[in-house]
Write a protein that holds these residues in place. Structure first.
Motif, mmCIF file in Angstrom:
data_model
loop_
_atom_site.group_PDB
_atom_site.id
_atom_site.type_symbol
_atom_site.label_atom_id
_atom_site.label_comp_id
_atom_site.label_asym_id
_atom_site.label_seq_id
_atom_site.Cartn_x
_atom_site.Cartn_y
_atom_site.Cartn_z
ATOM 1 N N ASN A 223 -6.733 43.702 -52.852
ATOM 2 C CA ASN A 223 -6.218 42.821 -51.797
ATOM 3 C C ASN A 223 -6.491 41.355 -52.075
ATOM 4 N N ASN A 224 -7.710 41.056 -52.473
ATOM 5 C CA ASN A 224 -8.147 39.659 -52.508
ATOM 6 C C ASN A 224 -7.784 38.920 -53.782
ATOM 7 N N ARG A 225 -7.427 39.662 -54.827
ATOM 8 C CA ARG A 225 -7.221 38.968 -56.086
ATOM 9 C C ARG A 225 -6.007 38.033 -56.050
ATOM 10 N N ASN A 226 -5.159 38.192 -55.050
ATOM 11 C CA ASN A 226 -3.978 37.346 -54.951
ATOM 12 C C ASN A 226 -4.168 36.141 -54.055
ATOM 13 N N ILE A 227 -5.316 36.006 -53.432
ATOM 14 C CA ILE A 227 -5.532 34.930 -52.470
ATOM 15 C C ILE A 227 -6.378 33.833 -53.102
#
Length: 471
Positions: A223-227
Motif C-alpha cells: 500500500n505505502n510504497r506508492n505514497i
DNA sequence: TTTTGAGTTGTTCGA
DNA sequence: GTCGAACAACTCAAA
C-alpha cells in the motif's frame, strides 16, 4: 600451505555475505584492493552523486578492514599485475559485476593472469540468479517480466548468505596506497551538504536501513510504497548498488521477518526480482543503455529543446508534482519511485525529449544510479523497452498527484512556495483564479511558474508521435 | 508450426 | 460521482 590472495573490491563494499572475501580469508592472507577505473568505463563513469556515495562507502569499508584497504586509480589491467609483481600473491578473486564494459575488462584480466600462472576466481555476490542460468525453453532470453519472474521462482532458490569471516589475516607488504581523498571522488561543487542528513553509506548504514524497513514498513509495503510523502519504500537502492549488502541477505531477511505470513513479503521480493530482470536484460542486450531496445523507436520524432530540458532538470516546469520530484532529486540525491515514473513520463511524453536525456540526468544526480536499473526503467517508461507500457499510457501528473499525494504533503515539502495552497489546487495552481492565488501568497510566473506545456495538448501530440512510428 | 492467452505501475469519454 | 469501454495492435511464451 596458506596462500596470499588479492581481493578486488568493486560493487561489493561489505564484509558480510562476501563470497570472494570469504574464500580469500579461508585460504590464507589477504590484500584488499579498490581501484577507481578511469580507463574502461568511458561514458559510464559514475556520476557526481554516485561518487559522493562511493567516497563515503570506501571510507567505511576501509575502517571495517582496519585501514588495510589499498586505493588505486587507473587501469586495473596494469595495476593488478603491477601489485602482483611486488608481492607473493598467488590468487586474485572478486565478486562478479555485470555492466558490459566490466564483463569485457574482467574477462581480459582473467585470461592475462591465468597466462602467467596466477589463479583467478570470480564469485556470485550481487545477483540472486546469474543471467545465463535462466532462459526460455528454446534457449533464448526472456523479454517479458512475468514469465521471467515465474522462471526465477521455479528455478533453484537463491544461495544462502555466506557467514562473515571470523578473522582476516592481512598480508604484510610495502605497497603504497593513494589516500582516499586523492581518488577525487568528492564533487567539486558543494551541493552535497544535504546528502549527509539523509543517507549513511556503508555496510553499517545499510544494515540499519534494512532492519528499519523490515520492522516498520514491509507489512504495508504494497500500500505505502506508492505514497511519496510516506517512508514506505525500502530505500535500499543505493546500498544494493554499491553492494553494502547483497540481495541474498535482503531476500532471506524479508522471509524471516514475515515468516508468519509468507505472502506478505511477495510484493517486496517481486521488486527485488525487477532488479534482477534489469541486470538480466543488460547482460543479454548490452546496448540497452544506448540504443532503443525496440528499434522502431529509432524513428521516433523527439523534439530536442534545451529550454524544456533545463526547466525539467531544475524543477521549474510549473507542474507541482514534477517540480517537487526534480527538486527532491537535486537536494537529496534520491527520488521516490512513484515520482520517478511521473517525471520520466512527463519528460518523454509531454515534453517529447529523448529518454536518453532523462537517463543521463538521473545518472549524474542519483546516489543510487545504476546502469541496469536506470536504462531498463527509462526505456520502459518511454515505451521502447522490454515489456513496455502501451503507448497510450501517458501519466497525467495532476491526476497522479491527486491520487498519490492527495494533501500535497510531498509537494509542499519540496515546493515550499506553494505551502499555503489548499489541497484542491496544490497539484494544479494555474486553474485557480488570480485572486485566490494571491490570498495564498502566489503570483504565477513570479513566485511559481505557470505550466511550460498544456497537458491535454501535449498528451495528444505524444499520441500522434507514437502513431507515426507504428508502421 | 500453430494457436492461445497474456502483458508493473493509466487516462479519458460518455452513459 | 461512478463505471465500463476504448485506446491498437503486437509480441512474447508456452502448450
Amino acid at each position: 600451505m596458506t596462500s596470499t590472495t588479492l581481493v578486488w573490491f568493486r560493487q561489493d563494499l561489505r564484509l558480510r555475505d562476501n563470497p570472494a572475501l570469504a574464500h580469500a580469508a579461508a585460504s590464507g592472507s589477504v590484500i584488499p584492493v579498490y581501484i577507481v577505473d578511469d580507463t574502461h568505463a568511458q561514458q559510464w563513469q559514475p556520476g557526481s552523486a554516485s561518487n559522493w556515495w562511493l567516497h563515503q562507502s570506501l571510507c567505511a569499508l576501509n575502517e571495517s578492514l582496519n585501514g588495510n584497504l589499498l586505493f588505486f586509480k587507473g587501469d586495473p589491467l596494469q595495476i593488478i599485475p603491477d601489485i602482483i609483481s611486488q608481492t607473493q600473491i598467488e590468487q586474485v578473486v572478486w565478486n562478479r559485476c555485470y555492466e558490459p564494459w566490466q564483463i569485457r575488462r574482467d574477462k581480459t584480466l582473467k585470461a592475462q593472469l591465468q597466462n602467467v600462472g596466477i589463479q583467478c576466481q570470480s564469485f556470485n555476490g550481487n545477483l540472486l540468479w546469474e543471467p545465463w542460468q535462466l532462459t526460455k525453453q528454446d534457449g533464448s532470453p526472456y523479454k517479458v517480466f512475468t514469465p521471467f519472474y515465474k522462471k526465477c521462482l521455479q528455478h533453484q532458490t537463491p544461495r544462502f548468505p555466506v557467514p562473515k569471516s571470523e578473522s582476516i589475516q592481512y598480508y604484510h607488504h610495502t605497497l603504497s596506497s593513494l589516500p582516499l581523498a586523492e581518488l577525487a571522488l568528492m564533487p567539486s561543487i558543494n551541493w552535497y551538504q544535504a546528502f549527509t542528513k539523509h543517507w549513511r553509506p556503508g555496510e553499517e548504514g545499510a544494515g540499519f536501513i534494512l532492519s528499519q524497513f523490515l520492522n516498520n514498513n514491509i507489512a504495508d509495503y504494497a500500500n505505502n510504497r506508492n505514497i511519496p510523502s510516506v517512508n514506505g519504500t525500502s530505500c535500499l537502492s543505493a546500498h544494493l548498488h554499491f553492494g553494502e549488502l547483497s540481495p541474498h541477505q535482503v531476500w532471506y531477511a524479508a522471509e524471516q521477518i514475515t515468516a508468519a505470513d509468507v505472502e506478505q513479503c511477495e510484493p517486496f521480493r517481486r521488486q527485488l526480482v525487477w532488479r534482477e530482470f534489469s541486470y538480466y536484460l543488460l547482460y543479454h542486450f548490452p546496448s540497452f543503455p544506448e540504443k532503443n531496445f525496440n528499434a522502431r523507436f529509432d524513428h521516433f520524432p523527439w523534439s530536442k529543446d534545451d529550454n524544456l530540458l533545463i526547466a525539467w532538470q531544475q524543477g521549474k516546469t510549473g507542474i507541482p508534482i514534477i517540480d517537487a520530484g526534480m527538486r527532491e532529486l537535486w537536494q537529496t540525491g534520491y527520488m521516490h519511485n512513484r515520482v520517478r515514473m511521473i517525471v520520466a513520463s512527463f519528460l518523454v511524453k509531454n515534453l517529447l525529449q529523448d529518454w536518453r536525456e532523462g537517463a543521463a540526468w538521473f545518472w549524474d544526480c542519483l546516489l543510487d544510479a545504476d546502469l541496469a536499473n536506470n536504462s531498463a526503467s527509462w526505456q520502459w517508461v518511454a515505451g521502447s523497452g522490454a515489456d513496455a507500457a502501451p503507448y497510450f499510457r501517458i501519466f497525467n501528473p495532476v491526476l497522479q498527484g491527486k491520487k498519490f499525494d492527495p494533501d500535497g504533503e510531498y509537494v509542499k515539502r519540496f515546493c515550499p512556495e506553494l505551502g499555503s495552497l489548499p489541497s484542491k489546487y496544490i497539484h494544479n495552481p494555474w486553474e485557480a483564479s488570480a485572486d485566490f492565488l494571491q490570498q495564498h501568497h502566489i503570483l504565477l510566473d513570479q513566485t511559481y511558474p505557470s505550466p511550460i506545456v498544456d497537458l491535454k495538448q501535449s498528451r495528444q501530440r505524444a499520441l500522434d508521435a507514437f502513431h507515426q512510428i507504428k508502421q
